[in-house]
Design a protein around this motif. Structure first.
Motif, PDB file in Angstrom:
ATOM      1  N   ASP A 155      44.332  34.641  35.092  1.00  0.00           N
ATOM      2  CA  ASP A 155      44.831  35.353  34.433  1.00  0.00           C
ATOM      3  C   ASP A 155      45.582  35.834  33.410  1.00  0.00           C
ATOM      4  OD1 ASP A 155      43.989  37.543  34.738  1.00  0.00           O
ATOM      5  OD2 ASP A 155      45.392  38.917  36.214  1.00  0.00           O
ATOM      6  N   ASN A 160      46.939  39.316  31.181  1.00  0.00           N
ATOM      7  CA  ASN A 160      46.845  40.705  30.006  1.00  0.00           C
ATOM      8  C   ASN A 160      47.041  41.071  29.064  1.00  0.00           C
ATOM      9  OD1 ASN A 160      48.128  42.898  29.688  1.00  0.00           O
ATOM     10  ND2 ASN A 160      47.910  43.481  32.167  1.00  0.00           N
ATOM     11  N   LEU A 197      51.081  38.505  28.780  1.00  0.00           N
ATOM     12  CA  LEU A 197      51.334  38.000  30.249  1.00  0.00           C
ATOM     13  C   LEU A 197      50.174  36.731  30.239  1.00  0.00           C
ATOM     14  CD1 LEU A 197      51.775  40.750  33.055  1.00  0.00           C
ATOM     15  CD2 LEU A 197      53.531  39.608  32.101  1.00  0.00           C
ATOM     16  N   CYS A 198      51.042  35.566  31.459  1.00  0.00           N
ATOM     17  CA  CYS A 198      49.855  34.934  31.798  1.00  0.00           C
ATOM     18  C   CYS A 198      49.944  34.189  32.961  1.00  0.00           C
ATOM     19  CB  CYS A 198      49.745  33.904  30.405  1.00  0.00           C
ATOM     20  SG  CYS A 198      48.481  33.872  29.094  1.00  0.00           S
ATOM     21  N   ALA A 199      49.256  33.942  33.592  1.00  0.00           N
ATOM     22  CA  ALA A 199      49.095  33.776  35.425  1.00  0.00           C
ATOM     23  C   ALA A 199      48.991  32.200  35.748  1.00  0.00           C
ATOM     24  CB  ALA A 199      49.052  34.566  36.273  1.00  0.00           C
ATOM     25  N   VAL A 225      59.211  33.520  33.578  1.00  0.00           N
ATOM     26  CA  VAL A 225      58.570  34.104  34.564  1.00  0.00           C
ATOM     27  C   VAL A 225      58.519  35.307  35.691  1.00  0.00           C
ATOM     28  CG1 VAL A 225      57.015  31.100  34.451  1.00  0.00           C
ATOM     29  CG2 VAL A 225      58.822  31.649  36.530  1.00  0.00           C
ATOM     30  N   SER A 284      49.867  41.444  44.512  1.00  0.00           N
ATOM     31  CA  SER A 284      49.564  40.931  43.371  1.00  0.00           C
ATOM     32  C   SER A 284      48.963  39.594  44.228  1.00  0.00           C
ATOM     33  CB  SER A 284      50.869  40.928  42.824  1.00  0.00           C
ATOM     34  OG  SER A 284      50.658  39.971  41.172  1.00  0.00           O
ATOM     35  N   LYS A 321      44.930  38.382  44.308  1.00  0.00           N
ATOM     36  CA  LYS A 321      45.016  37.138  43.979  1.00  0.00           C
ATOM     37  C   LYS A 321      44.104  36.363  44.795  1.00  0.00           C
ATOM     38  CE  LYS A 321      46.102  37.922  39.852  1.00  0.00           C
ATOM     39  NZ  LYS A 321      45.502  39.093  38.675  1.00  0.00           N
ATOM     40  N   GLU A 341      53.622  34.686  36.956  1.00  0.00           N
ATOM     41  CA  GLU A 341      53.558  35.553  35.610  1.00  0.00           C
ATOM     42  C   GLU A 341      54.237  34.689  34.715  1.00  0.00           C
ATOM     43  OE1 GLU A 341      51.133  39.809  36.818  1.00  0.00           O
ATOM     44  OE2 GLU A 341      53.344  39.996  36.670  1.00  0.00           O
ATOM     45  N   GLU A 387      55.847  36.189  31.322  1.00  0.00           N
ATOM     46  CA  GLU A 387      56.110  36.953  30.238  1.00  0.00           C
ATOM     47  C   GLU A 387      56.034  36.789  28.779  1.00  0.00           C
ATOM     48  OE1 GLU A 387      58.741  41.399  28.666  1.00  0.00           O
ATOM     49  OE2 GLU A 387      59.232  40.445  31.291  1.00  0.00           O
TER      50      GLU A 387
END
Length: 186
Positions: A50, A52, A57-59, A97, A105, A109, A152, A154
């Motif tokens: 994911d 955002n 954000l990268c997840a 993270v 959340s 997912k 996640e 940041e």
């Protein structure tokens, strides 16, 4: 995506590459190498799940019984590295993270995960543990969910290297220290 050149690489393009990577398993930005700290730096491969863009954000998902989960829980600093041989583009993301386990959340997912992805969390043994010959015990989906975690990142800064004949180009951005997109020496 059209063939890249150094004049078209900017923050928007980088986030578009990452967004595409999170939503297409055929993208060269779908798989990342992450680095985290231990006695010696540790590297492992993850799937970008994911992005955002607005919140930077990268997840990715991981088993909360894993070594990386334990280490990131203690020291949340992380680097994510992507490389596209087609685009000749390396993207490094640095930041801290936030770990999500057994919360809304995670539930969201988990519900969106495919059955083939959920199997990864159904193994009875702890990731990295020696498997006994013939042992193939699988946990129920309810038990597997207890192992599921969303990590996640940041993104605090982005470091991009574009490889090209005639001289590589490198760009840098730091959200935390408010350094806007700028070219630096490769």
């Amino acid at each position: 995506m059209d063939k890249l050149n150094a004049n078209t690489i900017d923050e928007t393009l980088i986030w578009r590459c990452l967004y595409t990577g999170a939503h297409s398993r055929h993208s060269e930005y779908h798989i990342a190498t992450i680095a985290y700290l231990d006695i010696v730096p540790q590297l492992t491969t993850v799937v970008l799940r994911d992005v955002n863009i607005e919140k930077h954000l990268c997840a990715f998902h991981t088993d909360k019984r894993s070594y990386k989960w334990q280490k990131l829980h203690v020291d949340p600093k992380l680097t994510m590295l992507f490389y596209s041989p087609t685009d000749k583009l390396q993207i490094k993301l640095y930041g801290k993270v936030e770990i999500h386990s057994n919360n809304s959340s995670c539930e969201e997912k988990w519900a969106k995960s495919r059955a083939m992805s959920k199997v990864c969390y159904q193994q009875a043994g702890i990731p990295g543990e020696i498997k006994k010959p013939g042992e193939n015990n699988l946990l129920s989906l309810e038990q597997a969910y207890e192992n599921f975690s969303v990590i996640e990142l940041e993104v605090e800064n982005i470091d991009v290297l574009f490889l090209q004949a005639g001289g590589n180009r490198r760009f840098y951005l730091n959200y935390k220290n408010k350094i806007s997109w700028t070219e630096i020496y490769p």
